[in-house]
Motif scaffolding. Structure first.
Motif, PDB file in Angstrom:
ATOM      1  N   GLN A  48     -87.529 -41.845 -32.901  1.00  0.00           N
ATOM      2  CA  GLN A  48     -88.064 -42.291 -31.607  1.00  0.00           C
ATOM      3  C   GLN A  48     -87.317 -43.483 -31.521  1.00  0.00           C
ATOM      4  OE1 GLN A  48     -90.052 -42.047 -34.717  1.00  0.00           O
ATOM      5  NE2 GLN A  48     -91.438 -43.863 -34.582  1.00  0.00           N
ATOM      6  N   GLN A  49     -87.175 -44.282 -32.534  1.00  0.00           N
ATOM      7  CA  GLN A  49     -86.273 -45.622 -31.772  1.00  0.00           C
ATOM      8  C   GLN A  49     -84.740 -44.908 -31.941  1.00  0.00           C
ATOM      9  OE1 GLN A  49     -86.999 -48.317 -34.858  1.00  0.00           O
ATOM     10  NE2 GLN A  49     -89.538 -48.702 -33.526  1.00  0.00           N
ATOM     11  N   GLY A  50     -84.251 -44.104 -32.338  1.00  0.00           N
ATOM     12  CA  GLY A  50     -82.977 -43.986 -32.370  1.00  0.00           C
ATOM     13  C   GLY A  50     -82.447 -43.198 -33.187  1.00  0.00           C
ATOM     14  N   LEU A  51     -81.638 -42.099 -33.177  1.00  0.00           N
ATOM     15  CA  LEU A  51     -81.118 -41.219 -34.375  1.00  0.00           C
ATOM     16  C   LEU A  51     -80.169 -41.853 -34.911  1.00  0.00           C
ATOM     17  CD1 LEU A  51     -81.066 -37.701 -31.709  1.00  0.00           C
ATOM     18  CD2 LEU A  51     -83.276 -38.848 -32.998  1.00  0.00           C
ATOM     19  N   PRO A  52     -80.436 -40.526 -35.793  1.00  0.00           N
ATOM     20  CA  PRO A  52     -79.597 -41.026 -37.252  1.00  0.00           C
ATOM     21  C   PRO A  52     -77.662 -40.889 -36.904  1.00  0.00           C
ATOM     22  CG  PRO A  52     -80.653 -38.516 -38.275  1.00  0.00           C
ATOM     23  CD  PRO A  52     -80.978 -39.676 -36.582  1.00  0.00           C
ATOM     24  N   ALA A  53     -77.375 -41.518 -37.593  1.00  0.00           N
ATOM     25  CA  ALA A  53     -75.677 -41.197 -37.096  1.00  0.00           C
ATOM     26  C   ALA A  53     -75.044 -39.957 -36.888  1.00  0.00           C
ATOM     27  CB  ALA A  53     -74.846 -42.109 -38.261  1.00  0.00           C
ATOM     28  N   LYS A  54     -75.324 -39.541 -37.950  1.00  0.00           N
ATOM     29  CA  LYS A  54     -75.221 -38.119 -38.171  1.00  0.00           C
ATOM     30  C   LYS A  54     -75.077 -36.953 -37.076  1.00  0.00           C
ATOM     31  CE  LYS A  54     -78.880 -36.442 -40.907  1.00  0.00           C
ATOM     32  NZ  LYS A  54     -79.666 -35.489 -42.327  1.00  0.00           N
ATOM     33  N   ALA A  77     -86.832 -30.399 -32.944  1.00  0.00           N
ATOM     34  CA  ALA A  77     -85.345 -31.182 -32.811  1.00  0.00           C
ATOM     35  C   ALA A  77     -85.148 -32.187 -31.680  1.00  0.00           C
ATOM     36  CB  ALA A  77     -83.895 -29.951 -32.664  1.00  0.00           C
ATOM     37  N   TRP A  78     -84.891 -33.081 -31.840  1.00  0.00           N
ATOM     38  CA  TRP A  78     -84.028 -34.578 -31.203  1.00  0.00           C
ATOM     39  C   TRP A  78     -83.741 -34.672 -30.559  1.00  0.00           C
ATOM     40  CZ3 TRP A  78     -88.620 -38.598 -32.613  1.00  0.00           C
ATOM     41  CH2 TRP A  78     -89.512 -37.692 -33.529  1.00  0.00           C
ATOM     42  N   TYR A  79     -83.619 -35.715 -29.697  1.00  0.00           N
ATOM     43  CA  TYR A  79     -82.214 -35.869 -28.851  1.00  0.00           C
ATOM     44  C   TYR A  79     -82.360 -36.753 -27.938  1.00  0.00           C
ATOM     45  CZ  TYR A  79     -81.897 -30.454 -27.357  1.00  0.00           C
ATOM     46  OH  TYR A  79     -81.268 -29.122 -26.923  1.00  0.00           O
ATOM     47  N   GLU A  80     -81.181 -37.846 -27.875  1.00  0.00           N
ATOM     48  CA  GLU A  80     -81.641 -38.993 -28.011  1.00  0.00           C
ATOM     49  C   GLU A  80     -80.146 -39.150 -26.328  1.00  0.00           C
ATOM     50  OE1 GLU A  80     -79.004 -43.190 -29.336  1.00  0.00           O
ATOM     51  OE2 GLU A  80     -80.552 -41.967 -30.534  1.00  0.00           O
ATOM     52  N   LYS A  81     -80.289 -40.720 -25.385  1.00  0.00           N
ATOM     53  CA  LYS A  81     -79.975 -40.319 -23.887  1.00  0.00           C
ATOM     54  C   LYS A  81     -79.672 -42.307 -24.304  1.00  0.00           C
ATOM     55  CE  LYS A  81     -76.724 -39.453 -20.670  1.00  0.00           C
ATOM     56  NZ  LYS A  81     -75.757 -38.850 -20.333  1.00  0.00           N
ATOM     57  N   THR A  82     -78.891 -42.705 -23.476  1.00  0.00           N
ATOM     58  CA  THR A  82     -78.845 -44.194 -23.609  1.00  0.00           C
ATOM     59  C   THR A  82     -78.150 -44.283 -21.998  1.00  0.00           C
ATOM     60  OG1 THR A  82     -78.256 -44.910 -25.942  1.00  0.00           O
ATOM     61  CG2 THR A  82     -77.544 -46.377 -24.046  1.00  0.00           C
ATOM     62  N   PHE A  83     -79.178 -45.204 -21.134  1.00  0.00           N
ATOM     63  CA  PHE A  83     -78.392 -45.490 -19.910  1.00  0.00           C
ATOM     64  C   PHE A  83     -79.041 -46.386 -19.347  1.00  0.00           C
ATOM     65  CE2 PHE A  83     -83.279 -43.696 -19.677  1.00  0.00           C
ATOM     66  CZ  PHE A  83     -83.389 -45.091 -18.654  1.00  0.00           C
ATOM     67  N   THR A  84     -78.612 -47.224 -18.444  1.00  0.00           N
ATOM     68  CA  THR A  84     -78.692 -48.778 -18.010  1.00  0.00           C
ATOM     69  C   THR A  84     -79.259 -49.055 -16.634  1.00  0.00           C
ATOM     70  OG1 THR A  84     -77.505 -49.761 -19.487  1.00  0.00           O
ATOM     71  CG2 THR A  84     -78.097 -51.028 -17.869  1.00  0.00           C
ATOM     72  N   VAL A 143     -86.558 -37.358 -27.046  1.00  0.00           N
ATOM     73  CA  VAL A 143     -86.941 -36.541 -26.878  1.00  0.00           C
ATOM     74  C   VAL A 143     -86.683 -36.055 -27.884  1.00  0.00           C
ATOM     75  CG1 VAL A 143     -87.761 -34.705 -25.223  1.00  0.00           C
ATOM     76  CG2 VAL A 143     -86.618 -36.732 -24.133  1.00  0.00           C
ATOM     77  N   SER A 144     -88.120 -34.973 -28.578  1.00  0.00           N
ATOM     78  CA  SER A 144     -88.364 -34.527 -29.426  1.00  0.00           C
ATOM     79  C   SER A 144     -88.949 -33.188 -29.629  1.00  0.00           C
ATOM     80  CB  SER A 144     -89.280 -35.371 -30.534  1.00  0.00           C
ATOM     81  OG  SER A 144     -90.760 -34.944 -30.325  1.00  0.00           O
ATOM     82  N   VAL A 145     -88.690 -32.302 -29.633  1.00  0.00           N
ATOM     83  CA  VAL A 145     -88.385 -30.562 -28.732  1.00  0.00           C
ATOM     84  C   VAL A 145     -88.776 -29.532 -30.177  1.00  0.00           C
ATOM     85  CG1 VAL A 145     -88.056 -28.960 -27.563  1.00  0.00           C
ATOM     86  CG2 VAL A 145     -86.942 -31.752 -26.948  1.00  0.00           C
ATOM     87  N   SER A 146     -89.613 -28.703 -29.926  1.00  0.00           N
ATOM     88  CA  SER A 146     -90.212 -28.369 -30.647  1.00  0.00           C
ATOM     89  C   SER A 146     -90.107 -26.250 -29.800  1.00  0.00           C
ATOM     90  CB  SER A 146     -91.389 -28.207 -31.044  1.00  0.00           C
ATOM     91  OG  SER A 146     -92.317 -26.982 -31.993  1.00  0.00           O
ATOM     92  N   ASN A 147     -89.553 -25.477 -30.663  1.00  0.00           N
ATOM     93  CA  ASN A 147     -89.650 -23.985 -29.981  1.00  0.00           C
ATOM     94  C   ASN A 147     -90.368 -23.573 -31.059  1.00  0.00           C
ATOM     95  OD1 ASN A 147     -87.960 -24.056 -31.882  1.00  0.00           O
ATOM     96  ND2 ASN A 147     -86.789 -22.173 -30.381  1.00  0.00           N
ATOM     97  N   ALA A 148     -91.463 -24.008 -31.729  1.00  0.00           N
ATOM     98  CA  ALA A 148     -92.395 -23.579 -32.671  1.00  0.00           C
ATOM     99  C   ALA A 148     -93.090 -21.869 -32.093  1.00  0.00           C
ATOM    100  CB  ALA A 148     -92.740 -24.095 -33.745  1.00  0.00           C
ATOM    101  N   PHE A 149     -92.757 -21.082 -33.157  1.00  0.00           N
ATOM    102  CA  PHE A 149     -94.105 -20.425 -32.458  1.00  0.00           C
ATOM    103  C   PHE A 149     -95.443 -20.425 -32.374  1.00  0.00           C
ATOM    104  CE2 PHE A 149     -90.028 -17.747 -33.617  1.00  0.00           C
ATOM    105  CZ  PHE A 149     -89.705 -17.462 -32.135  1.00  0.00           C
TER     106      PHE A 149
END
Length: 662
Positions: A48-54, A77-84, A143-149
């Motif tokens: 949640q503080q930042g995704l790993p390099a991979k 799954a996780w998504y990350e976006k940096t904006f100013t 953003v963490s996202v789940s599509n688990a049934f």
């Protein structure tokens, strides 16, 4: 660092260009970082503080279920976006707007959890970040996202017949405003069809619940010409529920063959200065049920329709680009489609196009077959989804009905639950129909939930899912008619599902033609929805694998390649019959036309007939206004008689051609 700098410069330029404006919408679409999390390790590793390099770079809108190796993945799954955010935005209201995240989302900004949005994967939601966003410095959005049934979600568990595409499937943006700021405006025209005059109720909702009164300037204009219809300064106060009624005078009515649109712009003020401004499109039209007939703007009509299953392009899935949605609506118009439905809430862009092009729509929440009864928690989910859908989509003139469920099977159905949910929907929008879609209308008769809805429905699959042969249909209709009373019936589905049922497109044509002609015979059938436009991706699919797992149910394939059945449906849905064509001489042809009085049945006005002359120049002639059943004889002169002619709608869509070519 390059991406961060570019985003910062864009925001600086955007806010400078719009410094005098009262609202800015800043897209956060495009490059995001992404990583799947099948072991649920991300939280413990502080992603949640930042995704790993991979983490990979993807383009949002995005679904991981079209990515190689993740086609069948259901989980986290996780998504990350940096904006100013530049300093110019300080002292503004800042909100994140997510058009849809399927289906559970947790929102983090700069490492802090700000919000969750769960059990509603197709509806829009907002997150106020005014106090958390940093100005003049980078902000990290995760953003963490789940599509688990899930048994707490609609659609429910694995009991739904479409794809389970997870991700940030629609757009993301920043909404920057002053204060007070507008959450929504809803406009409800009330049309007098005898003289085409209208009044309209205007409802205004602010984000700031503590504000008790507000000044606003309201401007209404014709969308296409931008001609001003009304400009008025209004005072809204809590005492009148932030609502008022305005007189629109004589209006141009919205119709599927004449989809005339207006725009309303509401500018709220703070000390005589604009603090926020919202513009919405709307149309003026009137839907009525009288006895066994469906009326649009005072005319009894019978409407041919078709359903599209979104999320089916294998390269894009639920993250559909606009060109896909444009293709769908243009095919609808080419096919003479006037009415449609969707099984779940769709991208607002396709609703905009249906407003613009003229297609009526039944909009629905994704309660499909299961559960048999909603638990109190799931009833809350249904209400939440309706509230979010109606808040966003209220002003679209294409929407004529909301639907609660589709094909729910149970001997223990709770009619009280449908009545309660219908009352809830009516409390949010009393200007539209509220329906229940059933495929057991013939079996349960008066006890069927379809009769709780305003407009009874039937997913009519006699000869495939029900019954042994299509020619048993008249007997099934007799069962339905015994329960109908003096009401219309809406055929909400029919089609041939391969590979479950064999025969290919030739069988589809045979089956379609038989059923369609049976519907046309029965005047109480106000319209039909053929299922469907496209072969569609579905986690229940018996055909194909991975992101090609599908049901072959369409008159086009995944990529909109047209099958022969496409052209057959187009002819069935055409309002015109070409009853005779007579060659008078080498350059003159006489054409005899009839406006159908079956399915479809509606008055045609301002349609055109076009043809090529001997020099291959396009000539045209306006057809007379024809009511259902009326005929006309048209003489085409200076014609290349070996070429043929087209009949077109006022907007130029080809309705039918001669010779009958693809």
């Amino acid at each position: 660092m390059k991406i961060i700098c570019c985003t910062y410069l864009f925001l600086i330029c955007f806010l400078s260009m719009h410094a005098q404006s009262s609202r800015q919408n800043i897209s956060l679409n495009g490059s995001w970082r992404f990583i799947s999390d099948s072991t649920n390790a991300g939280q413990g590793q502080r992603w949640q503080q930042g995704l790993p390099a991979k983490a990979a770079t993807v383009q949002v809108p995005h679904t991981w279920n079209v990515m190689k190796g993740l086609e069948d993945y259901s989980g986290l799954a996780w998504y990350e976006k940096t904006f100013t955010m530049p300093a110019q935005a300080r002292n503004k209201q800042v909100r994140l707007k997510f058009d849809a995240v399927y289906h559970d989302a947790v929102i983090y900004l700069n490492g802090a959890q700000l919000a969750t949005h769960t059990n509603a994967g197709y509806t829009t939601f907002y997150v106020d970040v005014t106090k958390q966003v940093k100005y003049g410095a980078p902000n990290k959005l995760v953003v963490s996202v789940s599509n688990a049934f899930s048994d707490t979600n609609l659609p429910y568990k694995k009991k739904f017949d479409w794809c389970n595409d997870g991700g940030i499937i629609r757009g993301v943006s920043l909404q920057v405003t002053g204060k007070p700021s507008v959450r929504y405006i809803h406009i409800t025209p009330d049309v007098n069809v005898t003289d085409s005059t209208a009044t309209a109720k205007l409802d205004l909702q602010l984000w700031e619940e503590e504000i008790r009164s507000v000044e606003a300037v309201v401007r209404i204009n014709e969308k296409k010409s931008n001609k001003t219809v009304l400009t008025k300064k209004l005072s809204f106060s809590e005492g009148n529920g932030f609502a008022t009624t305005i007189d629109l005078g004589k209006v141009h009515l919205w119709h599927f063959n004449d989809p005339f649109l207006y725009q309303i712009q509401v500018t709220v003020q703070n000390n005589e200065q604009p603090s926020d401004q919202v513009t919405q499109t709307f149309g003026c039209r009137k839907i009525e049920l009288r006895g066994p007939q469906f009326f649009l703007n005072g005319e009894a009509v019978r409407l041919p329709g078709l359903e599209y299953m979104p999320s089916s392009h294998p390269a894009h899935g639920s993250a559909e680009p606009r060109w896909v949605m444009d293709s769908v609506v243009n095919m609808f118009k080419d096919l003479n489609v006037t009415i449609s439905r969707f099984h779940w809430q769709v991208d607002e862009y396709i609703l905009d196009q249906m407003d613009e092009k003229g297609i009526l729509l039944q909009a629905e929440i994704p309660w499909w077959q299961q559960p048999e009864r909603l638990t109190p928690q799931l009833e809350g989910v249904a209400r939440k989804q309706f509230a979010e859908m109606i808040e966003r989509d209220y002003n679209h003139p294409c929407i004529f009905a909301w639907a609660m469920s589709n094909e729910v099977h149970s001997k223990d159905r709770d009619s009280g639950q449908y009545i309660s949910l219908k009352q809830f929907v009516k409390s949010l929008d009393n200007s539209r129909l509220v329906n229940v879609v059933s495929n057991e209308t013939f079996r349960r008769k008066q006890q069927d939930a379809a009769f709780i809805g305003d407009l009874p429905t039937w997913n009519e699959y006699i000869g495939t899912w029900f019954g042994k042969r299509s020619d048993e249909l008249p007997a099934y209709f007799a069962e339905v008619e015994s329960a109908m009373g003096d009401r219309p019936l809406f055929i909400t589905e029919n089609g041939l599902c391969e590979p479950r049922f064999t025969g290919g497109d030739l069988k589809r044509i045979e089956d379609m033609t038989y059923h369609y002609n049976e519907w046309a015979k029965r005047k109480y059938i106000m319209g039909c929805i053929y299922f469907c436009l496209n072969d569609y991706r579905t986690q229940m699919g018996e055909d194909g694998a991975a992101n090609f797992k599908a049901r072959i149910h369409g008159i086009t394939d995944f990529y909109f390649k047209k099958k022969s059945s496409y052209y057959v449906f187009k002819q069935l849905a055409s309002p015109f019959l070409i009853t005779n064509v007579k060659k008078l001489n080498e350059t003159t042809v006489q054409v005899m036309l009839k406006n159908k009085d079956g399915l479809p049945s509606y008055t045609v006005t301002d349609f055109m007939i076009t043809w090529l002359n001997g020099k291959n120049k396009v000539l045209s002639q306006k057809l007379p206004t024809l009511k259902p059943g009326e005929t006309a004889t048209i003489t085409l002169t200076d014609m290349n008689a070996r070429i043929g002619f087209d009949i077109c709608t006022p907007a130029g869509y080809r309705v039918i051609s001669y010779p009958f070519v693809h």
